[in-house]
Design an enzyme around this catalytic site. Structure first.
Site, short mmCIF file in Angstrom:
data_model
loop_
_atom_site.label_atom_id
_atom_site.label_comp_id
_atom_site.label_asym_id
_atom_site.label_seq_id
_atom_site.Cartn_x
_atom_site.Cartn_y
_atom_site.Cartn_z
N TYR A 72 6.17 -10.13 6.89
CA TYR A 72 6.93 -8.88 7.01
C TYR A 72 6.05 -7.76 7.58
O TYR A 72 6.46 -7.00 8.45
CB TYR A 72 7.46 -8.52 5.62
CG TYR A 72 8.47 -7.40 5.55
CD1 TYR A 72 9.84 -7.64 5.71
CD2 TYR A 72 8.07 -6.09 5.28
CE1 TYR A 72 10.77 -6.62 5.60
CE2 TYR A 72 8.99 -5.07 5.18
CZ TYR A 72 10.35 -5.34 5.34
OH TYR A 72 11.26 -4.32 5.23
N SER A 117 8.49 -0.16 8.57
CA SER A 117 8.32 -0.14 7.10
C SER A 117 6.92 0.37 6.80
O SER A 117 6.01 0.20 7.63
CB SER A 117 8.48 -1.56 6.55
OG SER A 117 7.96 -1.63 5.24
N ALA A 121 3.35 -8.06 9.43
CA ALA A 121 3.05 -8.33 10.84
C ALA A 121 4.25 -7.95 11.71
O ALA A 121 4.09 -7.32 12.78
CB ALA A 121 2.72 -9.81 11.02
N LYS A 127 6.67 -5.77 11.03
CA LYS A 127 6.94 -4.33 11.01
C LYS A 127 5.88 -3.53 11.77
O LYS A 127 6.18 -2.47 12.32
CB LYS A 127 7.08 -3.83 9.58
CG LYS A 127 8.31 -4.38 8.85
CD LYS A 127 9.61 -3.97 9.53
CE LYS A 127 10.86 -4.35 8.74
NZ LYS A 127 12.11 -3.92 9.38
N ILE A 181 13.20 1.81 -1.00
CA ILE A 181 14.51 2.46 -0.98
C ILE A 181 15.46 1.65 -1.87
O ILE A 181 15.37 0.41 -1.90
CB ILE A 181 15.06 2.52 0.48
CG1 ILE A 181 14.00 3.07 1.45
CG2 ILE A 181 16.36 3.34 0.54
CD1 ILE A 181 13.51 4.47 1.18
N ASN A 223 18.10 -2.32 12.70
CA ASN A 223 17.93 -2.19 11.25
C ASN A 223 17.91 -3.53 10.53
O ASN A 223 17.37 -3.64 9.43
CB ASN A 223 19.08 -1.31 10.71
CG ASN A 223 19.27 -1.43 9.23
OD1 ASN A 223 18.45 -0.96 8.45
ND2 ASN A 223 20.35 -2.11 8.83
N1 CAA Z 1 -2.89 -6.33 -5.17
C1 CAA Z 1 -3.79 -7.26 -5.57
N2 CAA Z 1 -3.46 -8.38 -6.23
C2 CAA Z 1 -2.18 -8.59 -6.50
C3 CAA Z 1 -1.18 -7.67 -6.10
C4 CAA Z 1 -1.60 -6.50 -5.42
N3 CAA Z 1 -0.71 -5.57 -4.99
N4 CAA Z 1 0.02 -8.15 -6.48
C5 CAA Z 1 -0.23 -9.32 -7.12
N5 CAA Z 1 -1.56 -9.56 -7.13
C6 CAA Z 1 -2.23 -10.69 -7.76
C7 CAA Z 1 -1.59 -10.99 -9.11
O1 CAA Z 1 -2.21 -10.20 -10.11
C8 CAA Z 1 -1.87 -12.44 -9.29
O2 CAA Z 1 -3.18 -12.63 -9.77
P1 CAA Z 1 -3.52 -13.84 -10.77
O3 CAA Z 1 -3.26 -15.11 -10.01
O4 CAA Z 1 -4.97 -13.65 -11.08
O5 CAA Z 1 -2.63 -13.67 -11.97
C9 CAA Z 1 -1.84 -13.01 -7.87
O6 CAA Z 1 -2.01 -11.88 -7.00
C10 CAA Z 1 -0.54 -13.69 -7.55
O7 CAA Z 1 0.53 -12.74 -7.73
P2 CAA Z 1 1.92 -13.17 -8.31
O8 CAA Z 1 1.74 -13.74 -9.67
O9 CAA Z 1 2.84 -12.01 -8.18
O10 CAA Z 1 2.30 -14.33 -7.29
P3 CAA Z 1 3.69 -14.98 -7.07
O11 CAA Z 1 3.44 -16.13 -6.16
O12 CAA Z 1 4.44 -15.19 -8.33
O13 CAA Z 1 4.54 -13.83 -6.27
C11 CAA Z 1 4.96 -12.27 -4.56
C12 CAA Z 1 4.07 -13.39 -5.03
C13 CAA Z 1 6.42 -12.76 -4.40
C14 CAA Z 1 4.46 -11.81 -3.20
C15 CAA Z 1 4.94 -11.10 -5.58
O14 CAA Z 1 3.60 -10.76 -5.85
C16 CAA Z 1 5.66 -9.87 -5.09
O15 CAA Z 1 6.88 -9.79 -5.11
N6 CAA Z 1 4.90 -8.89 -4.61
C17 CAA Z 1 5.46 -7.66 -4.02
C18 CAA Z 1 5.68 -7.82 -2.55
C19 CAA Z 1 6.29 -6.54 -1.99
O16 CAA Z 1 5.74 -5.46 -2.11
N7 CAA Z 1 7.48 -6.65 -1.38
C20 CAA Z 1 8.20 -5.51 -0.88
C21 CAA Z 1 9.64 -5.91 -0.66
S1 CAA Z 1 10.70 -4.56 -0.27
C22 CAA Z 1 10.30 -4.21 1.30
O17 CAA Z 1 9.50 -4.83 1.95
C23 CAA Z 1 11.01 -3.03 1.89
C24 CAA Z 1 10.05 -2.20 2.63
O18 CAA Z 1 10.17 -2.09 3.86
C25 CAA Z 1 8.97 -1.49 1.90
#
Ligand code: CAA
Length: 253
Positions: free
Chosen positions: A163, A151, A165, A167, A196, A89
């Site tokens: 992450y 995940s 890759a 998972k 979650i 986990n």
């Molecule tokens: N699809 C397409 N484009 C996206 C997008 C998406 N889902 N998310 C963001 N973008 C775009 C944004 O609109 C942005 O565009 P602009 O430059 O034109 O404004 C660009 O990509 C950059 O995005 P950010 O501004 O968010 O970039 P950042 O560097 O500040 O942050 C990041 C990057 C940290 C990855 C942030 O986007 C983020 O937190 N994303 C979510 C990642 C995620 O889903 N994590 C899950 C964690 S929990 C987990 O993983 C548990 C599990 O098992 C499910």
């Protein structure tokens, strides 16, 4: 498998999903070997397991470190004399975009260190702990069960090159072990959680989390207890083998 008096190791057992799994399995009479880096959290979870009617011991180990993993599982084997289950986990996040291109400037965003940290813990850690657990199970003649926490990101998720890759690799390892270890009576299955309500998900950018939550058909985050209940189902249902159970409220439908 009836969990009464069975010995189950849980990595990342100190907090979050691991704590929830540990207390549920303890309530079924299991004896837990909790592996984590944080002694205080481990002690708290061990006490919760005892309160729930089971037993628990704490082991400090970094799952990405072969020496520490080998030592932890050897100590578990000598403390308990048997090993019947493992939940892989433990996991970390180092989210980041691959590349950023803006105003004619193109730069690398995800560093090699961020890639490697996640691969070490989330992929190599599963390999190392799975290998040690399988060895102990075979040595003691236990028809054990290895559950890997994958995940929904295994399908690929923006901002999670590392992450996703790892998972996806965990899901593939699960199938490999179900095939390889069947000859010893050992089963392996995986759970692929969606979003979650844990500290890990709470650490996401609020806008990103809001975007995901709004499109979950269940319209809410999952509860850690729901992932724990899925692990219990896998332990208790002998015909589950080699499958990845998606627990995402319908997010990936
Ligand atoms: N699809 C397409 N484009 C996206 C997008 C998406 N889902 N998310 C963001 N973008 C775009 C944004 O609109 C942005 O565009 P602009 O430059 O034109 O404004 C660009 O990509 C950059 O995005 P950010 O501004 O968010 O970039 P950042 O560097 O500040 O942050 C990041 C990057 C940290 C990855 C942030 O986007 C983020 O937190 N994303 C979510 C990642 C995620 O889903 N994590 C899950 C964690 S929990 C987990 O993983 C548990 C599990 O098992 C499910």
């Amino acid at each position: 498998m009836n969990l009464n008096n069975k010995v189950i190791a849980i990595t990342g057992g100190g907090q979050g999903l691991g704590r929830s799994m540990a207390t549920l399995l303890a309530s079924k009479g299991a004896r837990l070997a909790l592996i984590d880096l944080n002694q205080e959290k481990l002690n708290e979870t061990a006490q919760l397991c005892k309160d729930a009617g089971g037993d628990a011991k704490a082991y400090i180990a970094n799952v990405a470190n072969e020496e520490q993993v080998v030592a932890a599982f050897a100590t578990i084997a000598s403390d308990f004399g048997q090993l019947d289950g493992l939940i892989n986990n433990a996991g970390i996040l180092r989210d980041g975009m691959l590349i950023k291109a803006k105003d004619g400037k193109v730069e690398k965003k995800l560093s090699l260190a961020e890639w490697q940290a996640v691969i070490d813990v989330n992929l190599t850690g599963v390999f190392l702990c799975g290998r040690e657990a399988a060895e102990q199970m075979i040595k003691t003649g236990s028809k054990g069960v290895i559950i890997n926490i994958s995940s929904i990101s295994r399908a690929g998720n923006v901002g999670q090159t590392n992450y996703s890759a790892a998972k996806a690799g965990v899901a593939a390892m699960t199938v490999t072990w179900a095939k390889e270890l069947a000859r010893y009576g050992i089963r392996s299955a995986a759970v692929a959680p969606g979003f979650i309500a844990t500290d890990m998900v709470a650490s996401m950018k609020p806008e990103a989390l809001e975007k995901f939550t709004s499109v979950i058909p269940a319209k809410r985050l999952g509860a850690p207890e729901e992932i724990a209940a899925t692990c219990l189902y896998i332990f208790e249902t002998d015909y589950v083998n080699g499958r990845v159970i998606e627990m995402d409220g319908g997010l990936r439908l």
